[in-house]
Scaffold this motif. Structure first.
Motif, PDB file in Angstrom:
ATOM      1  N   ASN A  40       0.785  -1.120   0.143  1.00  0.00           N
ATOM      2  CA  ASN A  40       0.070   0.038  -0.048  1.00  0.00           C
ATOM      3  C   ASN A  40       0.863   1.415  -0.087  1.00  0.00           C
ATOM      4  OD1 ASN A  40      -1.938   1.836   0.151  1.00  0.00           O
ATOM      5  ND2 ASN A  40      -2.899   1.071   2.103  1.00  0.00           N
ATOM      6  N   PRO A  42       1.569   5.303  -1.488  1.00  0.00           N
ATOM      7  CA  PRO A  42       1.063   6.490  -2.363  1.00  0.00           C
ATOM      8  C   PRO A  42       1.240   6.580  -3.784  1.00  0.00           C
ATOM      9  CG  PRO A  42       2.381   7.084  -0.042  1.00  0.00           C
ATOM     10  CD  PRO A  42       2.616   5.548  -0.803  1.00  0.00           C
ATOM     11  N   GLY A  43       0.331   7.120  -4.309  1.00  0.00           N
ATOM     12  CA  GLY A  43       0.002   7.097  -5.809  1.00  0.00           C
ATOM     13  C   GLY A  43      -0.203   5.898  -6.332  1.00  0.00           C
ATOM     14  N   PHE A  44      -0.506   4.733  -5.717  1.00  0.00           N
ATOM     15  CA  PHE A  44      -0.669   3.425  -6.422  1.00  0.00           C
ATOM     16  C   PHE A  44      -1.998   2.822  -5.679  1.00  0.00           C
ATOM     17  CE2 PHE A  44       3.904   4.012  -7.121  1.00  0.00           C
ATOM     18  CZ  PHE A  44       3.971   3.779  -8.486  1.00  0.00           C
ATOM     19  N   ARG A  45      -2.545   2.158  -6.465  1.00  0.00           N
ATOM     20  CA  ARG A  45      -3.841   1.616  -5.962  1.00  0.00           C
ATOM     21  C   ARG A  45      -3.385   0.283  -5.227  1.00  0.00           C
ATOM     22  NH1 ARG A  45      -7.797   0.238 -10.572  1.00  0.00           N
ATOM     23  NH2 ARG A  45      -5.745   0.170 -11.756  1.00  0.00           N
ATOM     24  N   VAL A  49       1.395  -1.656  -7.298  1.00  0.00           N
ATOM     25  CA  VAL A  49       2.714  -1.161  -7.192  1.00  0.00           C
ATOM     26  C   VAL A  49       3.473  -2.030  -8.268  1.00  0.00           C
ATOM     27  CG1 VAL A  49       4.772  -1.002  -5.829  1.00  0.00           C
ATOM     28  CG2 VAL A  49       2.260  -0.373  -4.744  1.00  0.00           C
TER      29      VAL A  49
END
Length: 453
Positions: A40, A42-45, A49
């Motif tokens: 998890n 930031p910037g990726f669901r 990743v």
């Protein structure tokens, strides 16, 4: 995967493993994919990743983890399949080159092994071992009967004290005029007996004492030391050291201890209901139980002698340098085990290991099995001894077995009992295999056998 063993000598070997990319690549990828699903950032669901980023962040850590798992698995598998008899556990070789998970794709691991020595345990009737049976004397038997009558005796209040009477009373400190000292030391319900007093004058004052009597006692000359004085006056030992002068002791109660009579009530209390019905049977049963107790000591002595004889007879070389490294490694978190302390204790470690190897060899060659019933029997003996320490000698069999099974549910106790069961079977085998020289000795002579060792 390539794994091989290279013998250094009869007792030492090196296990060599080569782990190549094809051995670990799929496992590493599976772990990293799992990491990706849970990542998890930031910037990726969640779960999206990029795999390359996950590999860059965690790849080397996962690689090291998986390679080490493979090494551990392959060593265990090799030792199991090859039936290699090793001592301790494999240790990273002292010549192991540094592994670099950053730059290497293939990895070479070297592990030092200690090989169990090969030897034979040959026993025959030409071998002689003494077996010492301790004679049950009338004096020993009388002592056992007296212990029984004393244990179940009663106390009764009497009018006048004898030397053995227990005299309860109150102490009060006196001044120089023989009057109770205001603010002085007092002690209520102290118990004193003439038999414990060495001063004949003070002892004479106590013998014949009755409730209500007031006796003047000088603690410094009456009691043996400051410890006894502190106990009687209920003060500290330091205060007792400073005591100098008289105390009055006001007698409140005199009791005598009356030993139990040799009757059916006592027989049932000691042995269980209706086990015996008269004094002759009672004494015979006490003798039988005493013989069983002494037999434990005889068996222990025989086991010591058997161990000593076989240890002297069989020359077992051991890889001492490796074993020192291994003991220090598995005890690295124990401050009391240091290279210096181990140097002093090593002879005992080695002797214990030699004896363990001899026992294992006897069990293996003669196909002696340790059954569940053997371990249970050891547990029951242990339980019975624990109960006897508290004076409980007639525990019902079903309660004894239930308690023993509870003990066996504890892993460490079960392991110790299994080891005891194995030892018992080995000693029983030795006893059958050699010529036994029966020797009857008295208690003093038996005790001297240990002093001479």
């Amino acid at each position: 995967m390539n794994i091989s063993k290279e013998n250094i000598d009869d007792l030492n070997a090196v296990l060599k493993l080569t782990v190549e990319k094809e051995d670990y690549e799929s496992r590493v990828d599976e772990v990293l994919k799992d990491y990706r699903k849970k990542a998890n950032m930031p910037g990726f669901r969640p779960g999206k990743v990029p795999f390359g980023m996950i590999k860059k962040m965690y790849g080397k850590h996962v690689l090291a983890e998986q390679v080490n798992k493979i090494v551990s698995e392959e060593i265990s598998k090799y030792l199991f399949e090859s039936k290699l008899n090793v001592l301790g556990e494999p240790l990273p070789s002292e010549t192991q080159e540094t592994i670099d998970f950053e730059t290497q794709e293939n990895f070479q691991f070297n592990f030092d092994l200690a090989l169990a020595p090969e030897f034979e345990v040959k026993l025959s009737k030409r071998e002689k071992l003494p077996y010492y049976s301790i004679e049950v004397t009338d004096e020993m038997l009388d002592q056992q009967v007296k212990q029984a009558t004393s244990r179940f005796g009663t106390s009764e209040i009497v009018e006048e004290a004898t030397e053995e009477s227990m005299i309860k009373g109150d102490f009060a400190q006196l001044d120089q005029d023989g009057k109770i000292l205001e603010g002085g030391i007092t002690a209520e319900d102290s118990v004193i007996s003439a038999v414990s007093i060495k001063n004949e004058e003070a002892k004479a004052k106590l013998i014949g004492a009755k409730a209500g009597d007031v006796i003047v006692i000088t603690p410094k000359t009456t009691f043996e030391d400051a410890t006894q004085t502190s106990y009687m006056l209920k003060i500290s030992a330091e205060e007792a050291e400073q005591i100098d002068g008289d105390f009055q002791f006001t007698v409140k109660e005199v009791t005598n201890y009356i030993e139990a009579e040799l009757n059916q009530e006592l027989f049932d209390q000691v042995l269980g209901k209706d086990i015996v019905t008269n004094e002759e049977e009672f004494v015979a049963k006490i003798k039988e139980d005493l013989e069983k107790t002494l037999n434990f000591e005889s068996e222990y002595k025989f086991a010591m002698d058997a161990k000593e004889k076989l240890m002297k007879k069989i020359d077992i070389a051991l890889p001492e340098a490796f074993l020192k490294r291994w003991i220090l490694t598995i005890n690295h978190d124990k401050e009391e085990i240091t290279p210096e302390s181990l140097e002093n204790d090593m002879p005992k470690y080695l002797d214990d290991l030699r004896w363990q190897l001899i026992k294992n060899e006897i069990l293996k060659v003669n196909e002696i099995k340790i059954e569940e019933a053997d371990v249970l029997e050891v547990a029951k003996k242990s339980a019975k001894m624990q109960f006897m320490q508290y004076g409980l000698s007639n525990i019902p069999e079903e309660h004894l077995e239930s308690y023993a099974k509870d003990m066996m549910n504890q892993e460490e106790q079960r392991r110790n009992m299994s080891e005891t069961a194995a030892q018992d079977k080995v000693i029983a085998f030795i006893k059958e295999a050699v010529k036994i020289e029966d020797k009857t000795v008295n208690r003093e002579e038996f005790n001297q056998l240990f002093e001479n060792n």
